[in-house]
Design a protein around this motif. Structure first.
Motif, mmCIF file in Angstrom:
data_model
loop_
_atom_site.group_PDB
_atom_site.id
_atom_site.type_symbol
_atom_site.label_atom_id
_atom_site.label_comp_id
_atom_site.label_asym_id
_atom_site.label_seq_id
_atom_site.Cartn_x
_atom_site.Cartn_y
_atom_site.Cartn_z
ATOM 1 N N THR A 1 0.903 -1.306 0.025
ATOM 2 C CA THR A 1 0.034 0.122 -0.024
ATOM 3 C C THR A 1 0.915 1.189 0.101
ATOM 4 O OG1 THR A 1 -1.692 -1.129 1.350
ATOM 5 C CG2 THR A 1 -1.969 1.085 1.240
ATOM 6 N N ARG A 2 0.422 2.233 -0.844
ATOM 7 C CA ARG A 2 1.026 3.682 -0.664
ATOM 8 C C ARG A 2 0.149 4.703 -0.650
ATOM 9 N NH1 ARG A 2 5.227 1.866 0.786
ATOM 10 N NH2 ARG A 2 7.066 1.405 -0.468
ATOM 11 N N LYS A 3 0.600 5.847 -0.062
ATOM 12 C CA LYS A 3 -0.345 6.948 0.257
ATOM 13 C C LYS A 3 0.413 8.069 -0.261
ATOM 14 C CE LYS A 3 -0.484 9.277 3.906
ATOM 15 N NZ LYS A 3 -0.621 10.837 3.559
ATOM 16 N N TRP B 1 0.892 11.273 -3.676
ATOM 17 C CA TRP B 1 1.262 11.307 -4.987
ATOM 18 C C TRP B 1 2.685 11.622 -5.123
ATOM 19 C CZ3 TRP B 1 -2.508 9.875 -8.264
ATOM 20 C CH2 TRP B 1 -3.658 9.604 -7.510
ATOM 21 N N TRP C 1 5.194 6.825 -5.379
ATOM 22 C CA TRP C 1 4.125 5.843 -4.822
ATOM 23 C C TRP C 1 3.812 4.707 -5.827
ATOM 24 C CZ3 TRP C 1 -0.204 4.631 -7.555
ATOM 25 C CH2 TRP C 1 -0.407 5.206 -8.995
ATOM 26 N N ARG C 2 4.249 4.475 -6.922
ATOM 27 C CA ARG C 2 4.066 3.455 -7.746
ATOM 28 C C ARG C 2 4.892 2.385 -7.444
ATOM 29 N NH1 ARG C 2 4.002 7.946 -10.533
ATOM 30 N NH2 ARG C 2 2.435 8.510 -11.561
ATOM 31 N N HIS D 1 -3.578 1.991 -3.741
ATOM 32 C CA HIS D 1 -2.841 3.461 -3.717
ATOM 33 C C HIS D 1 -4.102 4.215 -3.027
ATOM 34 C CE1 HIS D 1 -2.375 7.391 -5.395
ATOM 35 N NE2 HIS D 1 -1.262 7.038 -4.652
ATOM 36 N N GLU E 1 0.461 2.587 -14.680
ATOM 37 C CA GLU E 1 -0.801 2.839 -14.768
ATOM 38 C C GLU E 1 -1.358 2.530 -16.240
ATOM 39 O OE1 GLU E 1 -2.058 6.529 -12.055
ATOM 40 O OE2 GLU E 1 0.252 6.795 -12.776
#
Length: 180
Positions: free
Chosen positions: A95-97, A99, A103-104, A125, A167
């Motif tokens: 999990t990433r929070k 921008w 974050w990817r 995300h 993405e």
């Protein structure tokens, strides 16, 4: 100069600045600490008895969101996966929070092959306010065969692996989207 600072003699110390910032933020830190405890208590009700250690709200949220989405059960930290889905899949959650540019990319993944490795990778995300942006689900063996795991090398020595979301290419793997 106190004895504990004799080895830093050449450095200019400004403890007043440190003390001022700490004092300026202390009320906010106390509120944050209280809120984190309250959040941890609420999340513990969903943790299947797993000890939510440390101060890892982002990680806790990811694991609990994942296990709820897949009607699963969290497992202890000795496992390479984070939960077992109702269908029996062994799912590792990253999990990433926010921008910021990184974050990817996942945090370290200790091992990617072996019988104890997960069957799936769930990448979540979160927006800056902890709300869900997107969730992607990947078949573990497929991303191995596609060479998506990259070696994480520290001082010339491989320590672990990472995985990076693309993405554009990973749209078919989005399983949950909650846009404001």
């Amino acid at each position: 100069m106190p004895a504990q600072y004799t080895n830093v003699r050449v450095l200019m110390l400004n403890p007043v600045a440190v003390n001022n910032l700490e004092a300026e933020c202390q009320e906010l830190f106390s509120k944050l600490s209280s809120l984190q405890s309250e959040i941890k208590e609420k999340m513990s009700a969903y943790s299947d008895g797993k000890n939510l250690k440390g101060n890892e709200i982002v990680g806790w949220l990811g694991e609990i969101y994942g296990k709820l989405l897949f009607d699963g059960k969290l497992v202890d930290d000795q496992k390479e996966h984070d939960f077992v889905s109702a269908s029996g899949s062994l799912v590792s959650v990253k999990t990433r929070k926010g921008w910021a540019s990184g974050w990817r990319k996942t945090s370290a993944i200790p091992k990617i092959e072996g019988v104890e490795c997960p069957t799936h990778l769930l990448f979540i995300h979160l927006n800056d306010d902890y709300s869900i942006d997107l969730m992607w689900m990947f078949d573990w063996h497929k991303i191995i065969s596609e060479d998506r795991f990259k070696k994480h090398v520290v001082r010339g020595e491989q320590r672990s692996f990472t995985f990076t979301i693309n993405e554009a290419k990973d749209k078919d793997h989005v399983i949950y989207a909650k846009k404001p």
